[in-house]
Design an enzyme around this catalytic site. Sequence first.
Site, PDB file in Angstrom:
ATOM      1  N   HIS A  20       0.643  -1.371  -0.142  1.00 51.38           N
ATOM      2  CA  HIS A  20      -0.139  -0.038  -0.152  1.00 51.38           C
ATOM      3  C   HIS A  20       1.110   1.471  -0.004  1.00 51.38           C
ATOM      4  O   HIS A  20       1.548   0.888   0.932  1.00 51.38           O
ATOM      5  CB  HIS A  20      -1.171   0.028   1.162  1.00 51.38           C
ATOM      6  CG  HIS A  20      -1.843   0.956   1.042  1.00 51.38           C
ATOM      7  ND1 HIS A  20      -1.902   2.331   1.379  1.00 51.38           N
ATOM      8  CD2 HIS A  20      -3.295   1.272   0.239  1.00 51.38           C
ATOM      9  CE1 HIS A  20      -3.025   2.768   1.442  1.00 51.38           C
ATOM     10  NE2 HIS A  20      -4.120   2.137   0.948  1.00 51.38           N
TER      11      HIS A  20
ATOM     12  N   GLU B  77      -7.683  -4.775  -0.659  1.00 47.40           N
ATOM     13  CA  GLU B  77      -8.316  -4.591  -1.531  1.00 47.40           C
ATOM     14  C   GLU B  77      -8.102  -5.824  -2.068  1.00 47.40           C
ATOM     15  O   GLU B  77      -9.156  -7.189  -2.099  1.00 47.40           O
ATOM     16  CB  GLU B  77      -7.822  -4.321  -2.537  1.00 47.40           C
ATOM     17  CG  GLU B  77      -8.567  -2.623  -2.617  1.00 47.40           C
ATOM     18  CD  GLU B  77      -8.230  -1.523  -2.209  1.00 47.40           C
ATOM     19  OE1 GLU B  77      -8.893  -1.743  -1.674  1.00 47.40           O
ATOM     20  OE2 GLU B  77      -7.387  -1.417  -2.003  1.00 47.40           O
TER      21      GLU B  77
END
Length: 377
Positions: free
Chosen positions: A260, A316
């Site tokens: 991320h 996600e």
Amino acid sequence: MPETQSVYSSDLAGVVVGETAISDVQGEAGVLSYRDIDINDLVDVPFLHVAWLVLFGEWPTESEKRALKSFICQHAALTDNEKLLLGQVNRELHPMLMLQGLVPLLEMPTEDTLGRGVDAEQGLFIAAKISSLIAGHHRLGQNKSILDPIPGKLRHENFLTMFHGRAPTREQVRMLDAAQILQMEHSFNAGTFAGRVCASTLAPIQSSISASIGTLFGKLHGGADQAALEMAIAIGSPEKADEYVRNSLANKVKIMGMGHREYRAVDPRAKILKPMAVELCRDDESKNLLATLVAVEEACQREFGAKGKEIWANVEFYKGAVFHSLGIPTHYFTAMFAQARVYGYIAHFLEFRPQNKLIRPRALYTGTPPEAGKTAA
């Protein structure tokens, strides 16, 4: 007057571009909070109560809870004109493109029935419609009729009923509530910042939200949830994960859902979503997909660890497994993201608009002048 020295960053990494009191992303520590409340303390709170907190910085009163629930249920029902409009959309159009296109076409309310201003009223009106637009688009794609929300039902109970045509279990509603709270807000992410840029021009809130939805669609942003689960489907089984990861890294193919931009520690949302996925994925297909995702994460950690680096799955990565277990098709995953993140978009619009200033960065010109002395024929 001499020009001030500019900071150059092609991706704005490390550049502070504004202030917010809505959420705090502490990337080094792996902490996320909404309005100074840790995300771990919010996942079991009723969804709309968290939405109110994100929007207005305070918990709703009992009367505000009732008014908000009534408002959302009332406006979630699509009007005949809205159903007609949705019916004109190509059934094969990706739900995110459908949302981006239809949000600006909704007829906005002009009264302030909630007492929080017309912008807040219109933003919540859009939030109410998005769930029904998603469910309606899915139903039409199956050659089925659009279903209306049932008065008095919880937000996500209504959505799953409108989407599938049958009532969900209490466990399914609880899981969807938690998953959507986790992705409701995340500071100056790409979609939110795009909405702030749009808002800075004094465009209306529906334009700002549409800009945010369009930005969220990208695979490097919200679209990673769809891409991650489709990756697991393509791999097929956990035994093939090692080879897939090695080949991807060797060919510089990005492994969707791993790592991320903000977090240097475990994404706090993924910490919560992973055990949720384990709890929900009970049938053989879902168990295999989840086991494949886990194997991919472990293979990535081994490969990066061998180079002295660390990497973890982001929100996600495991969210797709949760949605899959709820019967949501992969191409609807990002629209589900938008259904939750819209409350963050509204909150940023409301925070930014009173101190509005046009966002206009400078560019570093790199053009080459024509050759000296060369003239047109």
